[in-house]
Design an enzyme around this catalytic site. Structure first.
Site, short mmCIF file in Angstrom:
data_model
loop_
_atom_site.label_atom_id
_atom_site.label_comp_id
_atom_site.label_asym_id
_atom_site.label_seq_id
_atom_site.Cartn_x
_atom_site.Cartn_y
_atom_site.Cartn_z
N TYR A 22 0.79 -1.23 0.00
CA TYR A 22 0.00 0.00 0.00
C TYR A 22 0.82 1.28 0.00
O TYR A 22 0.27 2.37 -0.07
CB TYR A 22 -0.95 0.00 1.20
N HIS A 100 -8.62 0.02 -6.08
CA HIS A 100 -7.76 -0.66 -5.11
C HIS A 100 -6.33 -0.18 -5.32
O HIS A 100 -5.89 -0.05 -6.46
CB HIS A 100 -7.82 -2.18 -5.29
N MET A 101 -5.64 0.07 -4.23
CA MET A 101 -4.25 0.54 -4.34
C MET A 101 -3.34 -0.56 -4.84
O MET A 101 -2.45 -0.32 -5.64
CB MET A 101 -3.77 1.06 -2.98
#
Length: 148
Positions: A22, A100-101
Site C-alpha cells: 500500500y 484498489h491501491m
C-alpha cells in the site's frame, strides 16, 4: 459536479499497513490529493471512511437524497464478500468506480473475486494512491459521458 469517495475497512491504516502493498501515503494524504485534483477538474470531492459495514451501507443509501453525481469506492476486504454493500451500490443510478491501491489480481486468490464489480461502471487497481486519482478522473468522465 459532486463525487463521493468511499473508503472501507482498515483503510484508515494506510501509511501504517503493509507498505510493500500500500505504500507510505496516509488516508489523509490520499484525501488531500483527491480534493486537489477535484479542484483542478471543477469537481467537489467528499471523502468518507468507516470500519463498520452497516455505516458504509447507510452512507451509500444517503446518496439517493443528495446531489452526488458519482461514487468512487475502495471497500477494502468487503470487496470480496459484502453482498450488502454490492446491493446498496446497485440501487444507485450513477457511475460507481471501484478502486484498489494494490493489484488484487496478483495477490492471494481470495482477493481475485470482487462482489462489487458487477454493479460498478469500472474498476482500477494496482497503481497505489494514483488508483484513487484515476478513479476520480474515470468517475468524472463517466458522468460527462452519461449526460451527453
Amino acid at each position: 459536479m459532486r463525487i463521493l469517495i468511499l473508503h472501507g475497512v482498515n483503510l484508515n491504516m494506510f501509511g501504517r499497513r503493509d507498505p510493500a502493498q500500500y505504500g507510505n501515503a496516509t488516508l489523509a494524504q490520499i484525501d488531500s490529493g483527491l480534493e486537489a485534483l477535484g479542484r483542478e477538474l471543477g469537481v467537489t470531492v467528499e471523502c468518507f471512511q468507516t470500519n463498520h459495514e452497516g455505516e458504509m451501507v447507510e452512507r451509500i443509501h444517503k446518496v439517493l437524497d443528495e446531489e452526488v453525481q458519482a461514487v468512487v469506492i475502495n471497500a477494502g476486504a468487503w470487496t470480496h464478500y459484502s453482498h450488502a454493500i454490492a446491493d446498496a451500490l446497485a440501487i444507485l443510478k450513477i457511475p460507481v468506480v471501484e478502486v484498489h491501491m494494490s493489484n488484487v489480481h496478483a495477490r492471494e486468490s481470495f482477493r481475485h473475486n470482487s462482489v462489487l464489480s458487477a454493479v460498478c461502471t469500472g474498476s482500477i487497481c494496482g497503481f497505489g494512491p494514483a488508483s484513487y486519482l484515476l478513479g476520480l478522473r474515470a468517475a468524472r468522465n463517466a458522468v460527462i459521458h452519461m449526460n451527453k
